[in-house]
Design a protein around this motif. Structure first.
Motif, PDB file in Angstrom:
ATOM      1  N   HIS A 196       0.852  -1.192   0.000  1.00  0.00           N
ATOM      2  CA  HIS A 196       0.000   0.000   0.000  1.00  0.00           C
ATOM      3  C   HIS A 196       0.892   1.248   0.000  1.00  0.00           C
ATOM      4  CE1 HIS A 196      -2.933   2.973   1.398  1.00  0.00           C
ATOM      5  NE2 HIS A 196      -3.878   2.095   1.067  1.00  0.00           N
ATOM      6  N   PRO A 197       0.582   2.251  -0.829  1.00  0.00           N
ATOM      7  CA  PRO A 197       1.456   3.429  -0.945  1.00  0.00           C
ATOM      8  C   PRO A 197       1.787   4.076   0.390  1.00  0.00           C
ATOM      9  CG  PRO A 197      -0.218   3.454  -2.655  1.00  0.00           C
ATOM     10  CD  PRO A 197      -0.557   2.313  -1.762  1.00  0.00           C
ATOM     11  N   GLU A 198       0.822   4.106   1.316  1.00  0.00           N
ATOM     12  CA  GLU A 198       1.084   4.761   2.604  1.00  0.00           C
ATOM     13  C   GLU A 198       2.055   3.972   3.472  1.00  0.00           C
ATOM     14  OE1 GLU A 198      -2.630   5.364   4.510  1.00  0.00           O
ATOM     15  OE2 GLU A 198      -3.414   6.740   2.978  1.00  0.00           O
ATOM     16  N   ASP A 199       2.225   2.681   3.191  1.00  0.00           N
ATOM     17  CA  ASP A 199       3.082   1.841   4.026  1.00  0.00           C
ATOM     18  C   ASP A 199       4.475   1.632   3.445  1.00  0.00           C
ATOM     19  OD1 ASP A 199       0.914   1.616   5.658  1.00  0.00           O
ATOM     20  OD2 ASP A 199       0.354  -0.411   5.028  1.00  0.00           O
ATOM     21  N   ARG A 200       4.724   2.089   2.209  1.00  0.00           N
ATOM     22  CA  ARG A 200       6.020   1.820   1.578  1.00  0.00           C
ATOM     23  C   ARG A 200       7.195   2.430   2.330  1.00  0.00           C
ATOM     24  NH1 ARG A 200       3.835   2.836  -4.592  1.00  0.00           N
ATOM     25  NH2 ARG A 200       2.527   0.945  -4.667  1.00  0.00           N
ATOM     26  N   PRO A 201       7.109   3.673   2.828  1.00  0.00           N
ATOM     27  CA  PRO A 201       8.260   4.206   3.588  1.00  0.00           C
ATOM     28  C   PRO A 201       8.608   3.345   4.801  1.00  0.00           C
ATOM     29  CG  PRO A 201       6.756   5.972   2.971  1.00  0.00           C
ATOM     30  CD  PRO A 201       6.058   4.698   2.629  1.00  0.00           C
ATOM     31  N   ALA A 202       7.599   2.840   5.494  1.00  0.00           N
ATOM     32  CA  ALA A 202       7.861   2.009   6.667  1.00  0.00           C
ATOM     33  C   ALA A 202       8.516   0.690   6.268  1.00  0.00           C
ATOM     34  CB  ALA A 202       6.562   1.737   7.426  1.00  0.00           C
ATOM     35  N   VAL A 203       8.097   0.116   5.127  1.00  0.00           N
ATOM     36  CA  VAL A 203       8.691  -1.142   4.665  1.00  0.00           C
ATOM     37  C   VAL A 203      10.157  -0.930   4.309  1.00  0.00           C
ATOM     38  CG1 VAL A 203       8.645  -2.849   2.817  1.00  0.00           C
ATOM     39  CG2 VAL A 203       6.511  -2.127   3.880  1.00  0.00           C
ATOM     40  N   GLU A 204      10.457   0.141   3.597  1.00  0.00           N
ATOM     41  CA  GLU A 204      11.849   0.409   3.213  1.00  0.00           C
ATOM     42  C   GLU A 204      12.711   0.665   4.444  1.00  0.00           C
ATOM     43  OE1 GLU A 204      12.472   2.307  -0.859  1.00  0.00           O
ATOM     44  OE2 GLU A 204      10.671   3.341  -0.138  1.00  0.00           O
ATOM     45  N   ALA A 205      12.176   1.382   5.419  1.00  0.00           N
ATOM     46  CA  ALA A 205      12.927   1.637   6.646  1.00  0.00           C
ATOM     47  C   ALA A 205      13.197   0.334   7.394  1.00  0.00           C
ATOM     48  CB  ALA A 205      12.169   2.616   7.534  1.00  0.00           C
ATOM     49  N   ALA A 206      12.205  -0.562   7.425  1.00  0.00           N
ATOM     50  CA  ALA A 206      12.385  -1.845   8.106  1.00  0.00           C
ATOM     51  C   ALA A 206      13.442  -2.693   7.410  1.00  0.00           C
ATOM     52  CB  ALA A 206      11.053  -2.596   8.166  1.00  0.00           C
ATOM     53  N   THR A 262      -5.043  -1.818  -2.739  1.00  0.00           N
ATOM     54  CA  THR A 262      -5.688  -0.540  -2.434  1.00  0.00           C
ATOM     55  C   THR A 262      -7.192  -0.701  -2.536  1.00  0.00           C
ATOM     56  OG1 THR A 262      -5.484   0.140  -4.756  1.00  0.00           O
ATOM     57  CG2 THR A 262      -3.725   0.855  -3.240  1.00  0.00           C
ATOM     58  N   GLY A 263      -7.900   0.272  -1.986  1.00  0.00           N
ATOM     59  CA  GLY A 263      -9.364   0.273  -2.082  1.00  0.00           C
ATOM     60  C   GLY A 263      -9.972  -0.901  -1.369  1.00  0.00           C
ATOM     61  N   ALA A 264     -10.997  -1.477  -2.008  1.00  0.00           N
ATOM     62  CA  ALA A 264     -11.731  -2.588  -1.397  1.00  0.00           C
ATOM     63  C   ALA A 264     -10.884  -3.851  -1.260  1.00  0.00           C
ATOM     64  CB  ALA A 264     -12.994  -2.887  -2.203  1.00  0.00           C
ATOM     65  N   SER A 265      -9.807  -3.949  -2.070  1.00  0.00           N
ATOM     66  CA  SER A 265      -8.965  -5.151  -2.041  1.00  0.00           C
ATOM     67  C   SER A 265      -7.823  -5.048  -1.037  1.00  0.00           C
ATOM     68  CB  SER A 265      -8.388  -5.413  -3.439  1.00  0.00           C
ATOM     69  OG  SER A 265      -7.564  -4.328  -3.845  1.00  0.00           O
ATOM     70  N   THR A 266      -7.806  -4.011  -0.216  1.00  0.00           N
ATOM     71  CA  THR A 266      -6.727  -3.838   0.752  1.00  0.00           C
ATOM     72  C   THR A 266      -6.754  -4.963   1.788  1.00  0.00           C
ATOM     73  OG1 THR A 266      -6.791  -1.436   0.491  1.00  0.00           O
ATOM     74  CG2 THR A 266      -5.717  -2.298   2.468  1.00  0.00           C
ATOM     75  N   ARG A 267      -5.579  -5.538   2.001  1.00  0.00           N
ATOM     76  CA  ARG A 267      -5.443  -6.594   3.013  1.00  0.00           C
ATOM     77  C   ARG A 267      -4.203  -6.312   3.843  1.00  0.00           C
ATOM     78  NH1 ARG A 267      -3.661 -10.780   0.782  1.00  0.00           N
ATOM     79  NH2 ARG A 267      -3.263  -9.841  -1.261  1.00  0.00           N
ATOM     80  N   TRP A 268      -4.191  -6.860   5.062  1.00  0.00           N
ATOM     81  CA  TRP A 268      -3.030  -6.753   5.941  1.00  0.00           C
ATOM     82  C   TRP A 268      -2.216  -8.025   5.856  1.00  0.00           C
ATOM     83  CZ3 TRP A 268      -0.876  -2.898   8.741  1.00  0.00           C
ATOM     84  CH2 TRP A 268      -1.637  -1.735   8.936  1.00  0.00           C
ATOM     85  N   ILE A 269      -0.885  -7.903   5.752  1.00  0.00           N
ATOM     86  CA  ILE A 269      -0.011  -9.074   5.783  1.00  0.00           C
ATOM     87  C   ILE A 269       1.134  -8.815   6.768  1.00  0.00           C
ATOM     88  CG2 ILE A 269      -0.525  -9.604   3.374  1.00  0.00           C
ATOM     89  CD1 ILE A 269       2.380  -8.769   2.719  1.00  0.00           C
TER      90      ILE A 269
END
Length: 851
Positions: A345-355, A373-380
């Motif tokens: 998800h675009p909002e989570d990419r900075p956190a992934v790169e930092a990790a 994104t949108g209705a297909s957004t899932r958490w992993i």
């Protein structure tokens, strides 16, 4: 041979050689006759046989390379000649020949080379056996002697070879002893071999893979059991690089089917003291690896967990099918790091790169993020580990990924439940107080007063008992919805628990707050609908203003609570603003409650006794035990004040038990003093006691343990106690009556008991309330009530007791109405135990009842 389990932790030292097979390994003795027979045999050999024997003997001594029995290696040829093993040798002296032969045996035993196996000795053994086969098929005694001598010599050399081989192997295994458990528990086959592929040790997994017994492997050449043509080539690479690996096909000599394996060879280097290079070989069954890989993929599919890995040397990230599904990688196949980021998800990419940047130094990667994104957004959740080379550079990364959308939803629900009331969905107490802190800070910043409204429903417990708790819950839900509808402009609406709600908003002054409280109560006038039930509720509201009544949330809430309880004590259905004087009263009441608990715990409550008098003969007909409390700080506290307080604080059951125990002990003490009441002692029972299903049995136990008798005790029960929990009250009444206690109705005429209830309740007496007795002579209505109660009791066969008799005229009128007993200041005020005994108790006749 050693068995395949010789490398075990239970061994307490270097493994020892097994017991030799007596038929093969017995140490022979070379006699003079044997030496003569060998000499005669040597004389009859052809030049070709002598040359073969000479070469084999030289090879044997050259391989041994020992100084132990031969002073100088240059004397080898002399030794051979002295043994008669060369054509030029002269016939040796038999004694010297035996001595030299023993020297050679000693040289073999002390050989430093060791571990070469039996291959070195095979030529001489073969030649000796050829020699024994020459000659007659029916050997004579003369031909048998050389044969026995040759066999003895062969056994001697064989034993020497085994001793050399086992000693070197055992020392090597002893060096490996700390790693024995891991070696034996490896799931794949593993061998320890010399450079010529002689097997020194095979683990159980190897034996199972190729269905071989340790007797077939230990000490033998690997080529005798398996055809692995690629191994010599792989060992040369391992000797140069330290490790070599390839896939190959292994053919067992005993089985037709070939097995595809992955071979990994490690060069262990030269191991002292032998100086021989050793290798470890690992066999991994590719069929099994493929099977387990498929099982892993099936397990990942069931668990919805995928795995990934990649090499830093280059190449894409490898994903299992389940990992592709988890990431939502629609293209299939490998994925690059940038491709992986495109799934995030675009909002989570900075956190992934930092990790990931952090993982390059820490070696651990773990993060929860969204994909799609949108209705297909899932958490992993993705986690992994990195491996590094000797210079600290990352070489490989691997890990897992799994979908956690359901877990995230559950966490969100748990977080919401932690902050909100499960029944109404409103903020709960803890979250509400946090919201109130924020609102108070905002009001203080704007310089506007903040009003707290603490609302408690009136008589809601009775509603629950009448309609049921399920309906009561629905009423609370309906009330919460109504509060949200009519007070949308109020920023804080909280369910504090039970039937209490907290509302807070900014107001102009106390007058406006009072108006809002009135609107709040008015909104409750319209009935709440729960199914087919329409129910009206009313409430008491306490109001506190900040900062006028306090600068903190806790202070304001405390003030609002005091105001609410003041409204309830005023009859309910009203709103009251916090009054400091009222607050002082509440504080005093709180302090009194604390002191009361201490008094109960430390046995500081006392009993006094007031007599009951027979109106017809003026004799004592009983007494009532009354509770009194004198506190060092508060002084004498009225029962009318501390008994309701005990009920509010849930102490009344403890107080009731205490009164019964003290009364029974006092009766016993009077008996021991030779005094008798000669009637029953009355004790007041609260509604809470009659509603306690264990009260009757507890009363019986307390009475017996305190030395009393049920027939000596009378329980005075108010009409409200009869009606509070009628079924439980009736149950307790019957149990008490059957045990021997008697029951009377206290304060009769002030409650709402029916004649039916009175008729079914096992009571003996009716006690007319003091309010009717004190003014019956001047109040015709009260006089009529007293007359009616006495007449009804007489018709029902019940005795009557008049309470609060203070004048002779009252006593005379009651006597005229046929009232049985009277109690009041006309006869005596309540007295201490000693005063009561002196004034009213009779002496027990000697020999009767004294203990």
């Amino acid at each position: 041979m050693m068995n395949s389990n010789s490398l075990t932790p239970e061994r307490s030292g270097p493994p020892s050689s097994p017991e030799p097979d007596q038929a093969v390994h017995a140490s022979p003795t070379i006699s003079d006759a044997d030496i003569e027979a060998l000499q005669s045999l040597l004389q009859g050999l052809s030049r070709q046989d002598l040359a073969r024997l000479d070469a084999a003997a030289k090879n044997l001594i050259r391989t041994a390379r020992s100084h132990g029995g031969v002073p100088d290696p240059g004397q080898h040829s002399t030794l051979l000649q002295s043994l008669g093993l060369t054509q030029a040798a002269a016939d040796p002296d038999p004694i010297e020949l035996r001595h030299k032969l023993r020297q050679v045996c000693h040289a073999f035993k002390s050989d430093e080379q060791r571990g070469e196996g039996l291959a070195v000795y095979e030529p001489i053994f073969a030649l000796l056996m050829d020699i024994t086969r020459q000659g007659s098929n029916k050997p004579s005694t003369a031909s048998t002697l050389p044969l026995k001598a040759i066999l003895k010599l062969a056994f001697l050399i064989c034993n020497t070879a085994y001793a050399i081989q086992n000693q070197g192997r055992d020392e090597l295994i002893a060096d490996l002893q700390p790693f024995a458990t891991a070696f034996n528990l490896l799931p794949c086959g593993a061998l320890l071999v010399t450079e010529n592929l002689q097997v020194l040790y095979a683990n159980p997994a190897f034996e199972r893979m190729f269905v071989l017994a340790h007797r077939e492997l230990q000490g033998s050449l690997l080529g005798d059991a398996l055809a692995v043509d690629v191994l010599p080539h792989l060992m040369r690479h391992a000797a140069r690089l330290g490790m070599a690996r390839c896939q190959a096909t292994v053919q067992s000599r005993q089985a037709e089917a070939a097995m595809p394996v992955r071979l990994t060879v490690h060069c262990l280097g030269q191991i002292e003291p032998s100086g021989v290079t050793h290798y470890s070989i690992v066999f991994e069954d590719l069929f099994a690896m493929t099977h387990w890989h498929q099982e892993l993929l099936h397990a990942q599919e069931v668990a919805k967990v995928g795995s990934w890995h990649f090499e830093f040397s280059g190449g894409p990230v490898s994903l299992t099918p389940q990992a592709e599904a988890v990431l939502g990688w629609a293209h299939g196949g490998p994925i690059t790091y940038s491709g992986y980021l495109s799934c995030v998800h675009p909002e989570d990419r900075p956190a992934v790169e930092a990790a990931w940047d952090a993982a390059l130094s820490t070696g651990h990667f773990q993060i929860e993020h969204r994909v799609g994104t949108g209705a297909s957004t899932r958490w992993i959740e993705v986690q992994g580990r990195l491996e590094y080379d000797h210079e600290g550079h990352p070489t490989r990364a691997f890990g897992t990924c799994m979908e956690i959308s359901q877990r995230k939803l559950a966490e969100q629900d748990m977080a919401r439940l932690a902050r909100h009331d499960a029944l109404t969905g409103l903020p709960n107490r803890s979250h509400g107080l946090a919201l109130l802190d924020t609102e108070l800070a905002n009001a203080r910043h704007e310089g506007v007063p903040l009003a707290l409204f603490l609302m408690g429903l009136d008589r809601f417990k009775e509603t629950n008992e009448r309609l049921g708790y399920a309906v009561g819950d629905q009423l609370i839900i309906a009330l919460a919805h109504r509060l949200q509808e009519i007070w949308r402009h109020i920023p804080v609406i909280v369910r504090m628990g039970g039937d209490q709600f907290l509302l807070a908003g900014r107001v102009g002054d106390a007058k406006q707050a009072q108006m809002l409280a009135t609107e709040l109560r008015r909104a409750l006038f319209n009935p709440l609908e729960v199914g087919v039930i329409r129910h009206s509720v009313d409430a008491s509201v306490g109001i506190a203003l900040g900062p006028q009544h306090g600068n903190s949330t806790i202070e304001l809430l405390k003030c609002a609570e005091m105001a609410m309880y003041e409204a309830k004590r005023s009859g309910g259905g009203s709103a009251k603003v916090y009054d400091p004087e009222s607050g002082e009263r509440q504080h005093h009441r709180l302090r009194m409650g604390i002191r009361l608990e201490e008094a109960i715990r430390n046995d500081r409550l006392e009993l006094v006794y007031q007599p009951k008098v027979d109106l017809h003969n003026a004799r004592l007909s009983g007494a009532e035990a009354l509770l009194r409390w004198h506190d060092q700080e508060l002084g004498w506290v009225s029962p009318a004040e501390f008994i309701p307080l005990a009920e509010e604080r849930g102490l009344i059951l403890m107080v009731g038990d205490l009164v019964l125990e003290k009364a029974c002990r006092q009766l016993k003490a009077w008996k021991q003093q030779g005094k008798t009441l000669n009637s029953r002692l009355a004790i007041n029972v609260s509604p809470a006691q009659m509603a306690d299903p264990r009260f009757a049995q507890r009363a019986i136990t307390i009475t017996e343990d305190a030395g009393g008798l049920p027939g000596e005790i009378e329980f005075e029960i108010t009409e409200s106690a009869m009606m509070h929990e009628p079924e439980l009250a009736l149950f307790n009444a019957h149990v008490l009556r059957e045990a021997g206690f008697i029951l009377s109705i206290d304060d009769f005429g002030t409650g709402y008991s029916s004649l039916t209830r009175l008729h079914t309740f096992p009571v003996r007496k009716l006690k007319i309330d003091i309010s009717f007795i004190q003014d019956m002579l001047i109040n015709p209505g009260h006089r009529t009530i007293v007359t009616a109660v006495i007449g009804m009791a007489s018709a029902l066969g019940l005795e009557t007791v008049a309470e609060g008799v203070e004048t002779p005229a009252q006593a005379a009128h009651l006597r005229h109405l046929a009232c049985n007993t009277a109690q009041g200041y006309l006869f005596s005020k309540p007295l201490s135990p000693s005063e009561f005994a002196l004034a009213w108790l009779q002496e027990i006749p000697k020999g009767e009842g004294q203990t």
